[in-house]
Motif scaffolding. Structure first.
Motif, mmCIF file in Angstrom:
data_model
loop_
_atom_site.group_PDB
_atom_site.id
_atom_site.type_symbol
_atom_site.label_atom_id
_atom_site.label_comp_id
_atom_site.label_asym_id
_atom_site.label_seq_id
_atom_site.Cartn_x
_atom_site.Cartn_y
_atom_site.Cartn_z
ATOM 1 N N VAL A 75 0.375 -1.423 -0.119
ATOM 2 C CA VAL A 75 -0.436 -0.171 0.088
ATOM 3 C C VAL A 75 0.481 1.082 -0.035
ATOM 4 O O VAL A 75 0.449 2.547 -0.669
ATOM 5 N N ALA A 76 2.118 1.310 0.952
ATOM 6 C CA ALA A 76 2.924 2.459 0.352
ATOM 7 C C ALA A 76 3.574 2.448 -0.168
ATOM 8 O O ALA A 76 3.229 4.046 -1.141
ATOM 9 N N GLN A 77 4.122 1.650 -1.228
ATOM 10 C CA GLN A 77 4.415 1.549 -2.413
ATOM 11 C C GLN A 77 3.619 2.362 -3.487
ATOM 12 O O GLN A 77 3.734 3.709 -4.377
ATOM 13 N N ALA A 78 2.228 2.178 -3.105
ATOM 14 C CA ALA A 78 1.209 2.383 -4.185
ATOM 15 C C ALA A 78 0.809 3.567 -4.247
ATOM 16 O O ALA A 78 0.692 4.681 -5.063
ATOM 17 N N ALA A 79 0.571 3.640 -3.251
ATOM 18 C CA ALA A 79 0.230 4.726 -2.653
ATOM 19 C C ALA A 79 1.560 6.182 -2.038
ATOM 20 O O ALA A 79 1.325 7.942 -2.985
ATOM 21 N N GLY A 80 3.106 6.038 -3.248
ATOM 22 C CA GLY A 80 4.060 6.760 -2.973
ATOM 23 C C GLY A 80 4.752 7.401 -1.795
ATOM 24 O O GLY A 80 5.039 8.148 -2.043
ATOM 25 N N ALA A 81 3.900 6.380 -0.796
ATOM 26 C CA ALA A 81 4.497 7.022 0.652
ATOM 27 C C ALA A 81 5.301 6.422 1.406
ATOM 28 O O ALA A 81 5.533 5.065 2.458
ATOM 29 N N THR A 82 6.464 5.988 0.056
ATOM 30 C CA THR A 82 7.882 5.348 0.790
ATOM 31 C C THR A 82 9.056 6.194 1.040
ATOM 32 O O THR A 82 10.411 5.856 1.141
ATOM 33 N N GLY A 83 8.479 7.132 2.117
ATOM 34 C CA GLY A 83 9.326 7.934 2.861
ATOM 35 C C GLY A 83 10.624 7.016 3.875
ATOM 36 O O GLY A 83 10.225 6.250 4.336
ATOM 37 N N GLU A 84 11.220 7.797 4.132
ATOM 38 C CA GLU A 84 12.217 7.534 5.264
ATOM 39 C C GLU A 84 12.136 6.676 6.491
ATOM 40 O O GLU A 84 12.306 5.647 6.761
ATOM 41 N N ARG A 85 10.271 6.850 7.086
ATOM 42 C CA ARG A 85 9.751 6.632 8.000
ATOM 43 C C ARG A 85 9.217 5.328 8.034
ATOM 44 O O ARG A 85 9.553 4.165 8.558
ATOM 45 N N VAL A 86 8.758 5.287 6.583
ATOM 46 C CA VAL A 86 8.547 3.733 5.994
ATOM 47 C C VAL A 86 9.938 2.872 6.063
ATOM 48 O O VAL A 86 9.418 1.059 6.366
ATOM 49 N N LEU A 87 10.066 3.386 5.456
ATOM 50 C CA LEU A 87 11.626 2.547 4.644
ATOM 51 C C LEU A 87 12.578 1.710 6.043
ATOM 52 O O LEU A 87 12.780 0.456 6.786
ATOM 53 N N LEU A 88 11.896 3.063 7.031
ATOM 54 C CA LEU A 88 13.062 2.294 8.687
ATOM 55 C C LEU A 88 11.841 1.299 9.091
ATOM 56 O O LEU A 88 12.917 0.573 9.895
ATOM 57 N N GLY A 89 10.616 1.458 8.967
ATOM 58 C CA GLY A 89 9.637 1.087 10.023
ATOM 59 C C GLY A 89 9.816 -0.766 9.057
ATOM 60 O O GLY A 89 10.213 -1.648 9.946
ATOM 61 N N ALA A 90 10.391 -0.664 8.225
ATOM 62 C CA ALA A 90 9.761 -1.372 7.571
ATOM 63 C C ALA A 90 11.630 -2.920 7.602
ATOM 64 O O ALA A 90 11.314 -4.530 7.671
ATOM 65 N N GLN A 91 12.449 -1.843 7.370
ATOM 66 C CA GLN A 91 13.789 -2.702 7.992
ATOM 67 C C GLN A 91 13.928 -2.932 9.672
ATOM 68 O O GLN A 91 13.975 -3.734 10.196
ATOM 69 N N VAL A 92 13.662 -2.616 10.427
ATOM 70 C CA VAL A 92 13.399 -2.233 11.971
ATOM 71 C C VAL A 92 12.304 -3.799 11.377
ATOM 72 O O VAL A 92 12.760 -4.847 12.388
ATOM 73 N N PHE A 93 11.156 -4.416 11.470
ATOM 74 C CA PHE A 93 10.744 -5.133 10.837
ATOM 75 C C PHE A 93 11.256 -5.929 10.428
ATOM 76 O O PHE A 93 11.628 -7.612 11.491
ATOM 77 N N LEU A 94 11.717 -6.421 9.975
ATOM 78 C CA LEU A 94 13.076 -7.507 8.494
ATOM 79 C C LEU A 94 13.693 -7.750 10.208
ATOM 80 O O LEU A 94 14.248 -8.887 9.879
ATOM 81 N N TRP A 95 14.644 -7.064 10.547
ATOM 82 C CA TRP A 95 16.074 -7.384 11.470
ATOM 83 C C TRP A 95 14.590 -8.427 12.530
ATOM 84 O O TRP A 95 15.373 -8.714 12.638
ATOM 85 N N ALA A 96 13.837 -7.288 12.879
ATOM 86 C CA ALA A 96 13.383 -8.198 14.112
ATOM 87 C C ALA A 96 12.936 -9.600 13.871
ATOM 88 O O ALA A 96 13.367 -10.137 14.743
ATOM 89 N N ARG A 97 12.511 -9.704 12.638
ATOM 90 C CA ARG A 97 12.016 -10.652 12.146
ATOM 91 C C ARG A 97 13.306 -11.687 12.647
ATOM 92 O O ARG A 97 12.566 -13.170 13.041
ATOM 93 N N ILE A 98 14.047 -11.919 11.786
ATOM 94 C CA ILE A 98 15.086 -11.810 11.452
ATOM 95 C C ILE A 98 16.098 -13.184 13.151
ATOM 96 O O ILE A 98 16.301 -14.013 13.116
#
Length: 131
Positions: A75-98
């Motif tokens: 949804v973020a990608q489709a809406a063009g809402a891929t700012g730093e907070r979204v990317l950082l949140g995605a990275q936090v999610f990925l690393w936390a899951r790892i």
């Protein structure tokens, strides 16, 4: 490929690997009998060992959480809402899951919950970054 979509792909690969490894642990595929079970229909699996049960539950939890992550990221990608907070949140999610996977499989209950909470914070950061 956009950074956010790359993170979705990384999480998808990680989720798939988690499911496969959990399945192999559950079947005890390192033994001849377990290997035959892993290659078969798994109709008559023996009772799961504590390790096997944790691996399967961790994999299921990873699949469940991936659904939310993928939905938010797409949804973020489709809406063009891929700012730093979204990317950082995605990275936090990925690393936390790892980190979550080995902590869960090792059976460390309070740390497991803490790491899971960090992944949820990552999802929250993604939501906050879309507004």
């Amino acid at each position: 490929m956009p950074k956010l979509l790359s993170l979705v792909v990384c999480m998808a690969v990680f989720t798939w690997a988690t499911v496969v490894v959990a399945s192999l642990i559950r079947a005890r595929a390192w033994t001849p009998t377990g290997l035959m079970l892993a290659f078969g229909n798994r109709d008559n699996l023996p009772e799961a060992t504590p390790l096997g049960g944790r691996a399967v539950r961790a994999a299921a939890n990873t699949v469940e959480n991936f659904v939310f992550f993928a939905a938010l990221a797409l949804v973020a990608q489709a809406a063009g809402a891929t700012g730093e907070r979204v990317l950082l949140g995605a990275q936090v999610f990925l690393w936390a899951r790892i980190v979550y996977l080995p902590v869960y499989v090792a059976g460390i209950p309070f740390l497991r919950t803490g790491v899971w909470a960090v992944s949820i914070v990552g999802l929250g950061m993604m939501v906050a970054g879309m507004s």
